[in-house]
Design a protein around this motif. Structure first.
Motif, PDB file in Angstrom:
ATOM      1  N   GLU A  13       0.829  -1.208   0.000  1.00 36.12           N
ATOM      2  CA  GLU A  13       0.000   0.000   0.000  1.00 36.12           C
ATOM      3  C   GLU A  13       0.864   1.260   0.000  1.00 36.12           C
ATOM      4  O   GLU A  13       1.856   1.334   0.708  1.00 36.12           O
ATOM      5  N   GLU A  16       1.380   7.131   1.415  1.00 37.58           N
ATOM      6  CA  GLU A  16       0.396   8.183   1.695  1.00 37.58           C
ATOM      7  C   GLU A  16      -0.854   7.978   0.839  1.00 37.58           C
ATOM      8  O   GLU A  16      -1.553   6.997   1.009  1.00 37.58           O
ATOM      9  N   LEU A 202     -13.572  -7.449  18.896  1.00 35.90           N
ATOM     10  CA  LEU A 202     -12.234  -7.595  19.476  1.00 35.90           C
ATOM     11  C   LEU A 202     -11.951  -6.502  20.500  1.00 35.90           C
ATOM     12  O   LEU A 202     -11.312  -6.751  21.521  1.00 35.90           O
TER      13      LEU A 202
ATOM     14  N   GLU B 186      -8.627  -0.769  14.896  1.00 36.60           N
ATOM     15  CA  GLU B 186      -7.197  -0.707  14.635  1.00 36.60           C
ATOM     16  C   GLU B 186      -6.577   0.265  15.637  1.00 36.60           C
ATOM     17  O   GLU B 186      -7.248   1.187  16.105  1.00 36.60           O
ATOM     18  N   ARG B 201      -3.914  -3.824  13.166  1.00 29.74           N
ATOM     19  CA  ARG B 201      -5.268  -4.342  13.370  1.00 29.74           C
ATOM     20  C   ARG B 201      -5.319  -5.065  14.706  1.00 29.74           C
ATOM     21  O   ARG B 201      -4.334  -5.689  15.116  1.00 29.74           O
ATOM     22  N   LEU B 202      -6.481  -5.018  15.353  1.00 23.73           N
ATOM     23  CA  LEU B 202      -6.603  -5.672  16.659  1.00 23.73           C
ATOM     24  C   LEU B 202      -6.284  -7.157  16.568  1.00 23.73           C
ATOM     25  O   LEU B 202      -5.690  -7.730  17.478  1.00 23.73           O
ATOM     26  N   SER B 203      -6.665  -7.790  15.444  1.00 19.05           N
ATOM     27  CA  SER B 203      -6.400  -9.234  15.355  1.00 19.05           C
ATOM     28  C   SER B 203      -4.902  -9.508  15.298  1.00 19.05           C
ATOM     29  O   SER B 203      -4.439 -10.526  15.819  1.00 19.05           O
ATOM     30  N   TRP B 204      -4.123  -8.580  14.711  1.00 22.54           N
ATOM     31  CA  TRP B 204      -2.663  -8.796  14.710  1.00 22.54           C
ATOM     32  C   TRP B 204      -2.120  -8.655  16.126  1.00 22.54           C
ATOM     33  O   TRP B 204      -1.228  -9.400  16.532  1.00 22.54           O
ATOM     34  N   LEU B 205      -2.641  -7.651  16.857  1.00 23.41           N
ATOM     35  CA  LEU B 205      -2.172  -7.434  18.224  1.00 23.41           C
ATOM     36  C   LEU B 205      -2.500  -8.643  19.098  1.00 23.41           C
ATOM     37  O   LEU B 205      -1.714  -9.066  19.945  1.00 23.41           O
ATOM     38  N   ALA B 208      -0.058 -11.439  18.387  1.00 27.69           N
ATOM     39  CA  ALA B 208       1.376 -11.204  18.547  1.00 27.69           C
ATOM     40  C   ALA B 208       1.835 -11.600  19.952  1.00 27.69           C
ATOM     41  O   ALA B 208       1.069 -11.493  20.914  1.00 27.69           O
ATOM     42  N   GLN B 219       1.771  -2.366  10.437  1.00 22.88           N
ATOM     43  CA  GLN B 219       2.090  -2.283   9.037  1.00 22.88           C
ATOM     44  C   GLN B 219       2.422  -0.819   8.773  1.00 22.88           C
ATOM     45  O   GLN B 219       1.658   0.086   9.106  1.00 22.88           O
ATOM     46  N   GLU B 221       3.103   0.929   5.920  1.00 19.21           N
ATOM     47  CA  GLU B 221       2.397   1.632   4.852  1.00 19.21           C
ATOM     48  C   GLU B 221       0.932   1.741   5.223  1.00 19.21           C
ATOM     49  O   GLU B 221       0.320   0.764   5.656  1.00 19.21           O
ATOM     50  N   GLN B 222       0.382   2.919   5.058  1.00 24.94           N
ATOM     51  CA  GLN B 222      -1.029   3.087   5.410  1.00 24.94           C
ATOM     52  C   GLN B 222      -1.630   4.193   4.571  1.00 24.94           C
ATOM     53  O   GLN B 222      -0.923   5.002   3.982  1.00 24.94           O
ATOM     54  N   THR B 223      -2.949   4.205   4.519  1.00 23.04           N
ATOM     55  CA  THR B 223      -3.644   5.240   3.781  1.00 23.04           C
ATOM     56  C   THR B 223      -4.071   6.314   4.766  1.00 23.04           C
ATOM     57  O   THR B 223      -4.937   6.069   5.610  1.00 23.04           O
ATOM     58  N   LEU B 224      -3.429   7.484   4.682  1.00 22.18           N
ATOM     59  CA  LEU B 224      -3.788   8.586   5.573  1.00 22.18           C
ATOM     60  C   LEU B 224      -4.794   9.480   4.872  1.00 22.18           C
ATOM     61  O   LEU B 224      -4.702   9.726   3.675  1.00 22.18           O
ATOM     62  N   TYR B 241      -8.622   0.250  -1.215  1.00 22.58           N
ATOM     63  CA  TYR B 241      -7.664  -0.455  -0.371  1.00 22.58           C
ATOM     64  C   TYR B 241      -8.354  -1.318   0.692  1.00 22.58           C
ATOM     65  O   TYR B 241      -7.711  -1.758   1.636  1.00 22.58           O
ATOM     66  N   LEU B 243     -10.300  -0.828   3.237  1.00 23.12           N
ATOM     67  CA  LEU B 243     -10.003  -0.383   4.595  1.00 23.12           C
ATOM     68  C   LEU B 243     -11.185  -0.610   5.534  1.00 23.12           C
ATOM     69  O   LEU B 243     -12.343  -0.557   5.115  1.00 23.12           O
TER      70      LEU B 243
END
Lengths: 468, 468
Positions: A13, A16, A202, B186, B201-205, B208, B219, B221-224, B241, B243
């Motif tokens: 991704e 920006e 979650l 998230e 994302r909460l599921s990743w947290l 982990a 992650q 890269e993100q869409t701001l 994306y 989201l």
């Protein structure tokens, strides 16, 4: 199916904002024309899979196979999942079945199903034979559900747990269980026979004390989606109850899958497009990448239907040929009455079709909607009739002609308002899609009534002699 | 703002599928008519707030105030947030400002803003003065962003944490921090000056190990979303994306809010409705609950515009009055040429407007889209011209008349295809909304060219004498 695909997708991704600019498209096309595959591939490397999919859609058809070859393995599951059907069909044809099978194996079930259902029967069978048996069975089970049903769009890996578990137990399991999907938003709480009895977001689980049971954290009331439910109905539920994900259940009420809202956004967009395209008689898959022959087949049917309704209107005019011969100015004015009426009908039709699609209009308020349209039509009709009546009176120095066109316009705009609301309501009640054939009927009515009212009133008022 | 409203909303959610049936609506109306407020309130008690909002939309206007009174405090923030603008306006007028202030105080900022921005200036000021200062400041800050911008639709309570924190630290904070929102999907990872540098994302947290840092889970890269971005552009990013939520940043790039996908679904639906309604000239807020006078104002403008374009077409016919006087059958056939051409233009227009809205069409592929429409138009034109040419030849025993109408029809359908794609592309390039005025232009072109081609060819071919 390999769970990490979504994460994979997001790693590409853009840091920006959205990635595909026109300059880059032109550079890539130029590289393809020059046979510089590596340059073309390098130019796509910063792009998100969704943007690569857009790139395929934007370039010419003859560039698509070379681009597919240039991308090699970067033309993966995530890219294909984002393409519109027509372009994906083309790209899939350029790939051999072994590569398609690889791609399908990398996709989540819902995306894999969307891809396999587009292949012709022989290719689909060959591709399915090449992939992992567990994936194949999942895809085949999904394909057993009706097209555009919840069973086709669901993922088959919901995270579920029993009610008596504590939050701590669940968190331990989630942290250690290898087979679990990477991306999920809610945990479904199930009874021993796997019926969903509640849902826990979650964020609620993260905020709850570790010792409490899921039964105490979960919300018992939930929106369950039967696997056979049409996707449009599913999308309505998601909108109505602001859902992020929802449990899908089989006929026995057992949890079989999960639908997430990101798929619903696409469905809402797609259903809205279908409404616009059907209203205009352009088929329901009309997009700029639909092959010309497909677009021709979809559109010509409605043009032929329109030709038939135009003949009906023409027949009405023929009844008054003598009147026109006596007073040719009638022929110059009559399209105004038909045209503005047609426009008024289209306005009402659009509002009605959209209200039906968004469930604002139902049996309970249909009568009120009809009354409302009549009231709007009377206001519009009086305004337009006044303007055209005065205009024609002044232009032709003939108040009787002005009065005739004003009366005809008022009549036709009221008829248009009635037809614009009653035709789609009638089609809906008859179980048909109100967007599909409404506009042909409404146009026929406004054209015919427009000509009949104007020429008929001209004759009846003694402005000209009677019909032949 | 009170965080638990969403949870509150879901507690009312029907145990299985959607709750508002026509029978219940009728029973409630009956109870209201009989003055039995308690019965009416009891009948609404199993309903989800979204369904109560629908109930208000479906009943007659004069039942709305009594229903509001019958519901009392059950007419709360969640119900109002789900109503369409027109109905909410009405219901808000029936409530006093003190009650409105209570409701606003219970809403998340985004919903509170949507509600306050509908009040007239004096009421808005009064309501804002009555609510908690912290909430008031949040609402006022949101109102400082442009209408339909990200700043208006964002929630102002994103969950954020620094990169060096471990997952365990974050989970501890989330479990113990009282002020935190209940519903989030998230966690945004920020640097010391509060710039987002990644998303988890909460599921990743949850999956982990507790000892790793957020920097390793997130992650990068993100869409701001800039707070000033138009909501249509925001919706595009969410779709493109896939989201679930996205960080909103101010001009300095600092995290100021979060937008979640459930709001985006409404925006996609709303933007699609606007396209349909604008294409048909029914304004852009046309729904079945828009007051008659508002609907009249929105529609009459386009009917007047349509009247003007119809006059242009009428003027074209007047050039050929002598030809019509000599051969009245021309007047009976000319609307067919104009009508079918208009329909062909509308088809192309719908496909083009939709492709522009969904970003399938851009400068890069505009030329290809035009060529494609010409090819479709030639196929359609040849088919319709053949049918009508043979039909008219047989019906009137006049091959020359058949040839003239066939040639005119082919011409008009090709012109319609060109106009249907070039007019919206031109409006888009000029910075205008291609859905707004396109159909008026296209209809004017297909009507005028239809009459001109048919009557002109009839004259030029010597079928009848020349123009006056």
């Amino acid at each position: 199916m390999a769970a990490p695909t979504t994460t994979e997708a997001q790693r590409h991704e853009p840091a920006e904002t959205g990635g595909l600019d026109q300059r880059r498209v032109a550079d890539i096309v130029h590289a393809l024309d020059a046979g510089e595959r590596e340059l073309a591939a390098a130019l796509t490397s910063p792009l998100h899979p969704a943007d690569i999919a857009d790139l395929f859609e934007q370039i010419e058809r003859h560039h698509r196979a070379p681009l597919a070859r240039a991308l090699g393995n970067r033309l993966d599951a995530d890219v294909l999942a984002e393409m519109t059907d027509w372009v994906r069909d083309e790209v899939l044809e350029a790939l051999d079945n072994a590569r398609v099978a690889e791609v399908v194996g990398d996709l989540d079930t819902d995306d894999a199903v969307a891809l396999v259902e587009e292949l012709d029967a022989a290719d689909a069978e060959d591709v399915l034979a090449r992939i992992d048996p567990a994936d194949r069975i999942a895809i085949e089970e999904a394909l057993a559900y009706p097209e555009e049903s919840a069973g086709r769009i669901m993922r088959r890996d919901p995270v579920a747990a029993p009610e008596h578990w504590t939050v701590g137990q669940l968190l331990d399991l989630v942290r250690t269980e290898d087979g679990l999907t990477q991306d999920f938003w809610e945990v479904f709480v199930v009874d021993p026979s796997h019926h969903p009895i509640g849902t826990a977001r979650l964020s609620w689980l993260m905020r709850a004390p570790l010792g409490v049971t899921l039964g105490d954290v979960m919300q018992r009331e939930q929106t369950l989606i039967p696997a056979e439910m049409d996707q449009e109905e599913v999308a309505f539920r998601f909108q109505q109850y602001a859902l992020i994900s929802a449990a899908v259940v089989d006929k026995g009420g057992r949890l079989v899958g999960v639908i997430t809202v990101d798929d619903i956004v696409h469905i809402v967009q797609q259903e809205a497009s279908e409404d616009i395209l059907r209203l205009s008689g352009a088929g329901d898959e009309g997009d700029v990448n639909e092959p010309v022959t497909e677009a021709y087949k979809a559109r010509i049917r409605w043009l032929i239907a329109n030709l038939v309704t135009a003949l009906v209107a023409s027949t009405v005019i023929r009844l008054f040929e003598d009147a026109i011969a006596q007073m040719v100015v009638l022929a110059t004015l009559m399209p105004i009455v038909a045209g503005v009426g047609g426009n008024a009908g289209t306005q009402t039709l659009a509002v009605t079709v959209r209200a039906l699609a968004t469930r604002q209009l139902s049996r309970a308020n249909a009568a009120r909607a009809v009354v409302r349209e009549i009231r709007i039509a009377v206001l519009n009709g009086l305004t337009i009739a006044t303007v055209i009546g005065i205009g024609v009176t002044l232009a032709f120095g003939d108040p009787r002609l002005g009065a005739v066109i004003a009366a005809a316009m008022l009549t036709n705009i009221i008829v248009a308002g009635l037809a614009g609301v009653l035709v789609p309501l009638g089609l809906e009640r008859a179980g048909a899609d109100p967007a599909v054939a409404s506009s042909v009927f409404v146009t026929m009515i406004t054209d015919s009534i427009g000509f009949l009212a104007f020429l008929g009133l001209a004759t009846a008022s003694g402005l000209v002699g009677g019909p032949a």
